[in-house]
Structure formats: structure tokens, C-alpha cells
Design an enzyme around this catalytic site. Sequence first.
Site, PDB file in Angstrom:
ATOM      1  N   GLN A 172       7.984  61.285  -3.156  1.00  7.40           N
ATOM      2  CA  GLN A 172       6.672  61.797  -3.560  1.00  7.40           C
ATOM      3  C   GLN A 172       5.706  60.629  -3.802  1.00  7.40           C
ATOM      4  O   GLN A 172       6.031  59.683  -4.514  1.00  7.40           O
ATOM      5  CB  GLN A 172       6.827  62.650  -4.838  1.00  7.40           C
ATOM      6  CG  GLN A 172       5.532  63.289  -5.325  1.00  7.40           C
ATOM      7  CD  GLN A 172       4.958  64.295  -4.326  1.00  7.40           C
ATOM      8  OE1 GLN A 172       5.678  65.090  -3.735  1.00  7.40           O
ATOM      9  NE2 GLN A 172       3.645  64.264  -4.138  1.00  7.40           N
ATOM     10  N   ASP A 203       8.771  63.770   6.078  1.00 11.28           N
ATOM     11  CA  ASP A 203       7.318  63.690   5.857  1.00 11.28           C
ATOM     12  C   ASP A 203       6.610  63.146   7.098  1.00 11.28           C
ATOM     13  O   ASP A 203       5.396  63.268   7.224  1.00 11.28           O
ATOM     14  CB  ASP A 203       7.022  62.778   4.652  1.00 11.28           C
ATOM     15  CG  ASP A 203       6.635  63.575   3.414  1.00 11.28           C
ATOM     16  OD1 ASP A 203       6.228  64.738   3.573  1.00 11.28           O
ATOM     17  OD2 ASP A 203       6.731  63.020   2.307  1.00 11.28           O
ATOM     18  N   LYS A 238       7.792  72.134  -4.199  1.00 12.21           N
ATOM     19  CA  LYS A 238       8.614  71.882  -3.007  1.00 12.21           C
ATOM     20  C   LYS A 238      10.063  72.297  -3.264  1.00 12.21           C
ATOM     21  O   LYS A 238      10.704  72.899  -2.410  1.00 12.21           O
ATOM     22  CB  LYS A 238       8.533  70.396  -2.617  1.00 12.21           C
ATOM     23  CG  LYS A 238       7.161  70.022  -2.071  1.00 12.21           C
ATOM     24  CD  LYS A 238       6.957  68.530  -1.917  1.00 12.21           C
ATOM     25  CE  LYS A 238       5.522  68.220  -1.516  1.00 12.21           C
ATOM     26  NZ  LYS A 238       5.217  66.783  -1.491  1.00 12.21           N
TER      27      LYS A 238
END
Length: 309
Positions: free
Chosen positions: A114, A137, A60
Site C-alpha cells: 500500500q 498492482d 481491499k
Amino acid sequence: MASQSEHKATVIDGKLIAQTIRSEIAEEVRQLSEKYGKVPGLAVVIVGNRKDSQSYVGMKRKACAEVGIQSFDMDLPEQISEAELVSKVHELNANPDVHVFEQSIVILAGILVQLPLPKHINEEKVLSEISLAKDVDGFHPLNIGKLAMKDREPLFQPCTPKGCLELLHRSGVSIKGKRAVVVGRSNIVGLPVSLLLLKADATVTVVHSRSNDQESIIREADIIIAAAGQPMMIKGSWIKPGAAVIDVGTNAVDDPSRKTGYRLVGDVDFNEACKIAGCITPVPGGVGPMTVAMLLKNTLEGAKRVIVQ
Ligand code: NAD
């Protein structure tokens, strides 16, 4: 007409589509920087040393750099308490966006934590502390809630589900009025993808581990989104001829012929499905690259909301 044995589904190249999207994003970031002297920033928070998480986060960060999004690393120790982690998230929420990078101001548009987090930390609690405006997200309960409501739009759509819809759009698959079957009902894939399909006017059925007669339900689908995490569970004979198949499943199965000893397969039996589906995503190289591309897209959209007022 081609006989069934000659039929070959169009393989949707997720890698190529994701690359196209990344180029589009890079161009937009360049324009923002030129016009406003500002670029998007993404805070990437990782807790502990899990190898898989480190590798996802590395991917990412690299993808951000490629398109000109400035990523900020926050690597935290495994033992961090939930309260400390929440307070780090609050710091990022309040970040006043004044980092200067190569003569541009960096707008901290997104915060990514994460997953999975260590067992002693309640993921749900941490995710719900991320500012709605920076929830790139798209996992915040309010964002998911808005996804479920008519005439409401979440600030961000979750990346993998959004990537599935983007693959359908960019492959010319129309959704309106079609029969879509989603296999799986998780908070991160199955449920939100079913809500997105509903918003796009599909008739949606969700099949899950407790569903009876999965096979005949799946066989009615014009569009199948497979997200069960069950290697090659969906056989060719379960697929309606011509259906569009998006295979989210990413499962490692033993393969002694490989150096690594394993290979990745989807939830769909790809070789069988190719003989009957209209189009299909491969695993790997289908949905996976789109998830990262959609994270970049969400970060850009978040930054634009701040920069272009
Ligand atoms: P999960 O384990 O949280 O959820 C799986 C869902 O599938 C559950 O709702 C369960 O009810 C359902 N299910 C399980 N067995 C089933 C069966 N036999 N029949 C019907 N439904 C069944 O998994 P998840 O996080 O939603 O991920 C699903 C798959 O997608 C996994 O393989 C994961 O690795 C993959 N994934 C890929 C990406 C990507 O970017 N490519 C992103 C997220 C997840």
C-alpha cells in the site's frame, strides 16, 4: 432532436459494473477451488498507521474475502527500514504457496504494497523488488515498459487504468480509431491509461500541467480520461457533444452542509458535463469501485497462470 438543455448523458454506474465483475470473479474462484483444490491468495502489506491507507487496505481485504480470495495481512511498523521491508517483499516473492484454507491450497498470486510509504523509504526501490509474476498492482517498471511496447504484453496492467478501459468496454464505447485525451501523466494513472488506449488503437493525446491550450485539445476528444486531481477543472463547454467521459479524479472539497464538512468531486464538472457528454462516470461511484475489482481480477489471473498450466 433533444436541445442541449434537455440532453442528459448516460451515467456509467461503476459500482454496479464492479459488482458484476466481482460476481464473475467469485464464480471463477469457486470453480478453481472445485476443480483443482486451489484458491488465489493476496499478500497485503501496509507500513505505519495512516488512516486513509488503513481504510483502503481494509476495503481491499474485505473485497478479497467476498470473492473467496485469501488475503494475508502484513502490518509493519512505521519505523521499519527500507532494507527490512525489501527483505519482507523477498520472503513473499519466494513464498511456496502452501497455505491450506478450508481444504484448498492457497496460491500466493499477488503482493500489494500500500502506498504511500513513509518518507524514509524509497517507494520505487520497494516496488521494483516485487516479483514480476506477483506484481498485481502492475507498477513494476518492466510491466509498465511492456505496456509501452508494441506486441509485448505485461503480466499485469495497473488497476485504475485497467478499470477505466473496462468501464468503456462494458458501456459499449468503442475505442479503435477514436480520439482520446488523457488529462494527467502520473505513473499510476495518466501514463499507463494513455498506453492502454494506444494499445486499443485510439489516437491518444496527453494533456498535463504544462500543456498549452488544454481546453481546445480536450474539446477534440471522443473519449476523455480525467486524472489531474483538480476539482471540477473540466467544464461542460470543454467537452465535445456525445463524448465518453471517465473521471478518475477524486478530490475532497469543503462542504459545510455535510456532517463530514467535505464532499468528493471529480476533475470534471459533473452537472455541466451531463448536459453535453454521451456518457460519464460519477464521483464517487465511477472509477473507484473498479480499481478494487481490477485488483481482484489481476490476483485471479496471476493465480490461474500458476494453477491452470
Ligand atoms: P498525480 O498528482 O500524481 O498526477 C496528476 C497529474 O495531473 C500530473 O501528471 C499533472 O501534470 C497533471 N495535472 C495537474 N494539474 C493539471 C492541470 N491543471 N491541467 C492538466 N493536468 C494537470 O495524481 P494521480 O495519482 O495520477 O491521481 C489523479 C487523480 O485521480 C487524483 O484526484 C486521485 O485522487 C485520483 N485517483 C483515483 C483513483 C481511483 O481509484 N478512483 C486511483 C488513483 C488516483
